[in-house]
Design a protein around this motif. Structure first.
Motif, PDB file in Angstrom:
ATOM      1  N   ILE A 177       4.212   5.771  -5.319  1.00  0.00           N
ATOM      2  CA  ILE A 177       4.166   5.872  -6.777  1.00  0.00           C
ATOM      3  C   ILE A 177       3.175   6.947  -7.200  1.00  0.00           C
ATOM      4  CG2 ILE A 177       3.494   4.648  -8.885  1.00  0.00           C
ATOM      5  CD1 ILE A 177       4.716   2.114  -7.575  1.00  0.00           C
ATOM      6  N   ASP A 178       2.017   7.020  -6.539  1.00  0.00           N
ATOM      7  CA  ASP A 178       1.031   8.058  -6.855  1.00  0.00           C
ATOM      8  C   ASP A 178       1.600   9.457  -6.615  1.00  0.00           C
ATOM      9  OD1 ASP A 178      -0.838   6.193  -7.616  1.00  0.00           O
ATOM     10  OD2 ASP A 178      -1.911   6.214  -5.693  1.00  0.00           O
ATOM     11  N   ARG A 179       2.275   9.637  -5.467  1.00  0.00           N
ATOM     12  CA  ARG A 179       2.875  10.947  -5.173  1.00  0.00           C
ATOM     13  C   ARG A 179       3.932  11.300  -6.216  1.00  0.00           C
ATOM     14  NH1 ARG A 179       2.580   9.149   0.286  1.00  0.00           N
ATOM     15  NH2 ARG A 179       4.725   8.411   0.182  1.00  0.00           N
ATOM     16  N   ASN A 180       4.724  10.315  -6.592  1.00  0.00           N
ATOM     17  CA  ASN A 180       5.757  10.548  -7.600  1.00  0.00           C
ATOM     18  C   ASN A 180       5.137  10.932  -8.940  1.00  0.00           C
ATOM     19  OD1 ASN A 180       8.697  10.273  -8.360  1.00  0.00           O
ATOM     20  ND2 ASN A 180       7.752   8.903  -9.835  1.00  0.00           N
ATOM     21  N   ASP A 181       4.049  10.233  -9.328  1.00  0.00           N
ATOM     22  CA  ASP A 181       3.385  10.548 -10.591  1.00  0.00           C
ATOM     23  C   ASP A 181       2.812  11.964 -10.581  1.00  0.00           C
ATOM     24  OD1 ASP A 181       4.053   8.038 -11.467  1.00  0.00           O
ATOM     25  OD2 ASP A 181       2.036   7.189 -11.230  1.00  0.00           O
ATOM     26  N   ARG A 182       2.188  12.350  -9.470  1.00  0.00           N
ATOM     27  CA  ARG A 182       1.640  13.711  -9.358  1.00  0.00           C
ATOM     28  C   ARG A 182       2.757  14.745  -9.461  1.00  0.00           C
ATOM     29  NH1 ARG A 182      -1.831  11.606  -5.253  1.00  0.00           N
ATOM     30  NH2 ARG A 182      -0.321  12.275  -3.733  1.00  0.00           N
TER      31      ARG A 182
ATOM     32  N   GLY B 261       2.364   1.848  -3.358  1.00  0.00           N
ATOM     33  CA  GLY B 261       1.371   2.437  -4.252  1.00  0.00           C
ATOM     34  C   GLY B 261       1.191   3.921  -3.996  1.00  0.00           C
ATOM     35  N   ALA B 262       1.142   4.308  -2.715  1.00  0.00           N
ATOM     36  CA  ALA B 262       1.003   5.731  -2.370  1.00  0.00           C
ATOM     37  C   ALA B 262       2.235   6.520  -2.810  1.00  0.00           C
ATOM     38  CB  ALA B 262       0.785   5.885  -0.867  1.00  0.00           C
TER      39      ALA B 262
ATOM     40  N   ARG C 180       0.838  -1.212   0.000  1.00  0.00           N
ATOM     41  CA  ARG C 180       0.000   0.000   0.000  1.00  0.00           C
ATOM     42  C   ARG C 180       0.869   1.256   0.000  1.00  0.00           C
ATOM     43  NH1 ARG C 180      -3.344  -2.016   4.639  1.00  0.00           N
ATOM     44  NH2 ARG C 180      -4.653  -3.556   3.664  1.00  0.00           N
TER      45      ARG C 180
END
Length: 162
Positions: A103-108, A100-101, A97
């Motif tokens: 990776i999401d922060r990195n993508d943003r 995943g969080a 989890r």
């Protein structure tokens, strides 16, 4: 002789507080601490205080690490991703989890970085491309004159119809 420790658990060097300065001996723990604090964006004086040395001593013994100040944050983030990935691969659901969080922060962050700059342009504009205050003011004045003239022409055309 058993080494003495200060309030924070750091060993007190032989001869500390006595006459003359005891030679500083950097440890691997100190090197890792410097790298971590550089990654967190600390300035040299704060890092020196954290190690209990002078800024000059910090520069003398950690010069190579300090030259890579900008890369330290990237290395820290990469290591965090690596650890989270290893734990997630081993079946740790919480690590999965968190990965995943992360990776999401990195993508943003990458999307925001891309929106802030024209596509394909990762460098800052060169100083020779910057305009001076007088030139910018002159350009604004010409733009304002053109806007005013366009407005006056539209009013004149509206008055001619009436």
């Amino acid at each position: 002789m058993q080494p003495n420790f200060d309030l924070f658990g750091h060993p007190v060097r032989e001869g500390f507080g006595g006459r003359g300065r005891p030679p500083y001996e950097p440890t691997e723990r100190d090197r890792n601490k410097v790298k971590l604090l550089l990654a967190l964006g600390w300035v040299n004086s704060r890092i020196a205080n954290a190690l209990g040395v002078s800024p000059a001593t910090l520069k003398r013994y950690f010069r190579a690490d300090m030259k890579e100040r900008d890369a330290m944050r990237d290395r820290l983030d990469a290591r965090r991703f690596e650890i989270a990935f290893e734990q997630a691969s081993a079946g740790n659901v919480t690590a999965l989890r968190e990965l995943g969080a992360m990776i999401d922060r990195n993508d943003r962050m990458e999307i925001e970085r891309g929106m802030g700059k024209p596509s394909g342009d990762d460098e800052q504009p060169q100083s020779k491309d910057k305009l001076g205050k007088k030139i910018v003011a002159e350009q604004r004045a010409h733009a304002a004159d053109a806007d005013l003239m366009a407005e006056l022409e539209s009013e004149a055309s509206q008055n001619a119809r009436h």
